[in-house]
Design a protein around this motif. Structure first.
Motif, PDB file in Angstrom:
ATOM      1  N   GLY A 209     -15.573  86.686  24.502  1.00 44.66           N
ATOM      2  CA  GLY A 209     -14.350  87.378  24.153  1.00 44.66           C
ATOM      3  C   GLY A 209     -14.497  88.451  23.092  1.00 44.66           C
ATOM      4  O   GLY A 209     -13.567  89.245  22.881  1.00 44.66           O
ATOM      5  N   LYS A 293     -10.629  78.711  27.106  1.00 41.69           N
ATOM      6  CA  LYS A 293     -10.942  78.830  25.691  1.00 41.69           C
ATOM      7  C   LYS A 293     -10.647  80.251  25.237  1.00 41.69           C
ATOM      8  O   LYS A 293     -10.877  81.219  25.983  1.00 41.69           O
ATOM      9  CB  LYS A 293     -12.415  78.476  25.433  1.00 41.69           C
ATOM     10  N   THR A 294     -10.161  80.397  24.028  1.00 41.97           N
ATOM     11  CA  THR A 294      -9.692  81.695  23.548  1.00 41.97           C
ATOM     12  C   THR A 294     -10.796  82.752  23.533  1.00 41.97           C
ATOM     13  O   THR A 294     -10.549  83.924  23.821  1.00 41.97           O
ATOM     14  CB  THR A 294      -9.088  81.546  22.141  1.00 41.97           C
ATOM     15  N   ASN A 295     -12.030  82.367  23.210  1.00 44.78           N
ATOM     16  CA  ASN A 295     -13.089  83.372  23.088  1.00 44.78           C
ATOM     17  C   ASN A 295     -13.961  83.483  24.331  1.00 44.78           C
ATOM     18  O   ASN A 295     -15.068  84.007  24.272  1.00 44.78           O
ATOM     19  CB  ASN A 295     -13.959  83.073  21.858  1.00 44.78           C
TER      20      ASN A 295
END
Length: 430
Positions: A209, A293-295
């Motif tokens: 990300g 997952k955010t990243n």
């Protein structure tokens, strides 16, 4: 009969038949056995069929006095959408009577009609009143999730149960809309929009990300969803919708402008939401799903769209959908079903009109198009002309369209009693 219809409705509501769209819910088995027991108790032979565990439907045939005539199908579904008790004034599976209404999930969608059919045929069996034509009764599973385990299953696997049926009567029609002069429009469903629940899929390149990515599945999907959510189809006035709006405008004493049919809607009160949705096809984004997952930039992103198309406009609808998707997003069906429309004419329509005006001298029967869908779609594939006729005389201030799938769903007791009188009279002449 009028007392029994209320108790039947309450007892059906108390049987939790919540349909989540999966096969792990309570199913319709208990309700189907309840219906079968009632019918068998007055000598009406039933066929109970299970398409999957607890996904159960009941079919019965009542022989008429004129066997040369085509048969009529009366159908209702036993499943309901889920309800959360903490949101309700009265428990959604209590069947409680309060403020002159029977409360509970299914009160109008559609255990009220199931109860009307049962009360009428039970009384007719006890008193020896046979219909003129064969009547086929179908109490069905899974309508709220498209009918895969109910009407579609029966039509595909057991079409012989509907032998001779050329016409069908089901839900979401025959209810009243108060208009000036102590009169009421009674909306008889002769059409309903087609159904296209779609899953959109975008594929990109997965990655970290923190880095620059020109091939992001979430971005491509989001752009397509935004285009779809912001798109408005042009006004498309079908014959059924035009005939309804002309009759409604006449009842309200206003001019109907076919170039601006939306100008008619404010006169319809809360029903404007339902009628307004029949003036054009619609697309509404309803679900988004991507990533874990955010990243992490995900490789896949998905969305779901609720699409509804007008009778006669299916080709244009899907051409528009594909243009809005663009080149990087694909679609597949979660569920698809046809649009249907039939003529507002003939002896069956005449019997509906006569029964309504007999029970309510202020009745003005009119055809209309339903913005949603019913099991009529399945039976139309067998060549039946399908109508919605679950008669209810309603208070002028009741938000009837808001009862469907809404909190505090309820049906007036006197509306139920009116409905069974009308339905019984209708069966005399159908």
């Amino acid at each position: 009969m009028e007392d029994e219809v209320v108790e039947l409705c309450r007892e059906l509501i108390r049987i939790d038949t919540s349909n989540t769209g999966e096969v792990d819910g309570p199913g319709e088995r208990v309700a189907a056995e309840y219906v079968a027991e009632k019918l068998e108790g007055v000598g009406i032979k039933t066929t109970v069929l299970e398409s999957a565990k607890r996904r159960t439907s009941v079919v019965a045939r009542i022989e008429g006095t004129e066997p040369s005539r085509d048969a009529l199908l009366l159908h209702g579904h036993l499943d309901v959408v889920p309800a959360q008790a903490s949101d309700w004034t009265h428990h959604p599976f209590s069947g409680e009577i309060a403020d002159g209404c029977v409360w509970g999930r299914g009160a109008v969608d559609m255990k009220d009609m199931d109860a009307m059919i049962l009360a009428s045929v039970l009384d007719r069996a006890r008193t020896g009143r046979r219909p003129k034509r064969d009547i086929v009764l179908a109490f069905l599973a899974d309508e709220e999730a498209g009918g895969k385990y109910g009407a579609h299953f029966l039509v595909d696997e057991h079409p012989n149960l509907f032998e001779g049926c050329t016409e069908a009567v089901g839900e979401v029609g025959g209810f009243s809309l108060s208009v000036p002069g102590d009169r009421r429009l009674y909306l008889i469903e002769t059409a309903e929009k087609g159904l296209a629940w779609m899953r959109l899929k975008a594929v990109g390149t997965a990655g970290h990300g923190s880095m620059i990515h020109d091939d992001n599945a979430v971005t491509e999907l989001a752009k397509a969803v935004a285009r779809i959510g912001q798109y408005q189809f042009p006004l498309q006035l079908t014959p059924t919708v035009r005939r309804f709006l002309e009759a409604a405008c006449e009842a309200y004493g206003v001019d109907f402008d076919p170039k601006d049919p939306e100008a008619s809607l404010p006169h319809l009160g809360t029903l404007a939401r339902m009628i307004g949705a029949t003036l054009r096809s619609t697309l509404n984004p309803t679900r988004l799903d991507a990533g874990y997952k955010t990243n992490v930039i995900p490789q896949h992103a998905e969305a779901q769209i609720d699409g509804r198309f007008l009778p006669g406009y299916e080709r244009e609808f899907f051409e528009t959908v594909d243009a809005l998707l663009g080149d990087k997003v694909e679609r597949e069906f979660v569920h698809y079903d046809i649009a249907v429309e039939t003529e507002y004419e003939g002896n069956l329509v005449g019997a509906m009109e006569e029964a309504l005006t007999w029970a309510d001298p202020g009745a003005i029967p009119v055809p209309y198009c339903l913005s949603a869908g019913t099991d009529a779609k399945s039976f139309a594939t067998l060549g039946m002309r399908c109508y919605g006729f679950a008669p209810l005389r309603l208070p002028a201030d009741l938000d009837f369209s808001g009862m469907f799938h809404g909190i505090d769903e309820r049906v007036p007791v006197d509306g139920l009693q009116f409905g069974v009188r009308v339905l019984d009279r209708f069966l005399d002449n159908a």
